[in-house]
Design a protein around this motif. Structure first.
Motif, PDB file in Angstrom:
ATOM      1  N   TYR A   1       1.987  19.329 -29.191  1.00 51.28           N
ATOM      2  CA  TYR A   1       2.247  20.546 -28.521  1.00 51.28           C
ATOM      3  C   TYR A   1       1.735  20.569 -27.078  1.00 51.28           C
ATOM      4  O   TYR A   1       0.670  20.180 -26.938  1.00 51.28           O
ATOM      5  CB  TYR A   1       1.809  21.927 -29.292  1.00 51.28           C
ATOM      6  N   LEU A   2       2.088  21.498 -26.332  1.00 52.27           N
ATOM      7  CA  LEU A   2       1.583  21.875 -24.985  1.00 52.27           C
ATOM      8  C   LEU A   2       1.160  23.229 -25.113  1.00 52.27           C
ATOM      9  O   LEU A   2       1.860  24.086 -25.204  1.00 52.27           O
ATOM     10  CB  LEU A   2       2.761  21.600 -23.733  1.00 52.27           C
ATOM     11  N   GLU A   3       0.046  23.241 -24.533  1.00 47.65           N
ATOM     12  CA  GLU A   3      -0.492  24.746 -24.564  1.00 47.65           C
ATOM     13  C   GLU A   3      -0.753  25.087 -23.016  1.00 47.65           C
ATOM     14  O   GLU A   3      -1.249  24.554 -22.214  1.00 47.65           O
ATOM     15  CB  GLU A   3      -2.043  24.781 -25.074  1.00 47.65           C
ATOM     16  N   PRO A   4       0.055  26.129 -22.806  1.00 53.33           N
ATOM     17  CA  PRO A   4      -0.144  26.603 -21.230  1.00 53.33           C
ATOM     18  C   PRO A   4      -1.268  27.253 -21.031  1.00 53.33           C
ATOM     19  O   PRO A   4      -2.044  27.801 -21.804  1.00 53.33           O
ATOM     20  CB  PRO A   4       1.175  27.726 -21.237  1.00 53.33           C
ATOM     21  N   THR A   5      -1.753  27.160 -19.740  1.00 55.27           N
ATOM     22  CA  THR A   5      -2.877  27.674 -19.105  1.00 55.27           C
ATOM     23  C   THR A   5      -2.698  29.179 -18.926  1.00 55.27           C
ATOM     24  O   THR A   5      -1.532  29.522 -19.006  1.00 55.27           O
ATOM     25  CB  THR A   5      -3.136  26.905 -17.759  1.00 55.27           C
ATOM     26  N   GLU A   6      -3.581  29.690 -18.289  1.00 58.06           N
ATOM     27  CA  GLU A   6      -3.629  31.305 -18.102  1.00 58.06           C
ATOM     28  C   GLU A   6      -2.769  31.462 -17.063  1.00 58.06           C
ATOM     29  O   GLU A   6      -1.692  32.243 -16.816  1.00 58.06           O
ATOM     30  CB  GLU A   6      -5.012  32.055 -17.832  1.00 58.06           C
ATOM     31  N   LYS A   7      -2.703  30.478 -16.084  1.00 56.83           N
ATOM     32  CA  LYS A   7      -1.725  30.609 -14.793  1.00 56.83           C
ATOM     33  C   LYS A   7      -0.540  30.213 -15.175  1.00 56.83           C
ATOM     34  O   LYS A   7       0.459  31.079 -14.740  1.00 56.83           O
ATOM     35  CB  LYS A   7      -2.281  29.422 -13.705  1.00 56.83           C
ATOM     36  N   ALA A   8      -0.111  29.363 -16.281  1.00 55.82           N
ATOM     37  CA  ALA A   8       1.418  29.179 -16.560  1.00 55.82           C
ATOM     38  C   ALA A   8       1.716  30.429 -17.377  1.00 55.82           C
ATOM     39  O   ALA A   8       3.014  30.691 -17.110  1.00 55.82           O
ATOM     40  CB  ALA A   8       1.185  28.098 -17.393  1.00 55.82           C
TER      41      ALA A   8
END
Length: 117
Positions: A64-71
């Motif tokens: 899985y890909l976990e989005p950053t806070e910026k994303a």
């Protein structure tokens, strides 16, 4: 009027829905299914979108890909903008239909010419 073409800005707006869907799904594979795109096309779109930023937008966690806070913040803003675009287009289409329906002569039925056989 400012020129927002990809040639001038370097930004391909077609990448935005792909980015949003990857954030929603947490996976390029799931996003590819929902977008009806191939996995390599989604991967390439994400790579091109990431190049617009100086920092990563996702961290890999297994499959899985976990989005950053910026994303996540970017996704929120882009979802609002995309909704506004869709709402504006829908409003114009409704307005055009209403204008066409209210045009003078719309209620008059023209007799069809008889064809001679």
């Amino acid at each position: 009027m400012k020129n927002f073409s990809r040639a001038n800005t370097g930004i391909d707006l077609n990448l935005i829905p792909v980015f949003i869907e990857i954030v929603r799904c947490g996976s390029m594979a799931k996003a590819s299914i929902r977008l009806d795109m191939s996995r390599p096309a989604v991967s390439l779109a994400l790579k091109r979108f990431n190049q617009l930023f100086n920092e990563p937008l996702f961290f890999r966690k297994g499959l899985y890909l976990e989005p950053t806070e910026k994303a996540l913040a970017l996704t929120s803003s882009l979802e609002i903008l995309m909704a506004d675009i869709h709402d504006n287009i829908a409003a114009i289409n409704v307005s055009n239909k209403t204008l066409a329906q209210n045009a003078p002569g719309q209620d008059i039925i023209m007799p069809q010419a008889e064809s001679s056989v």
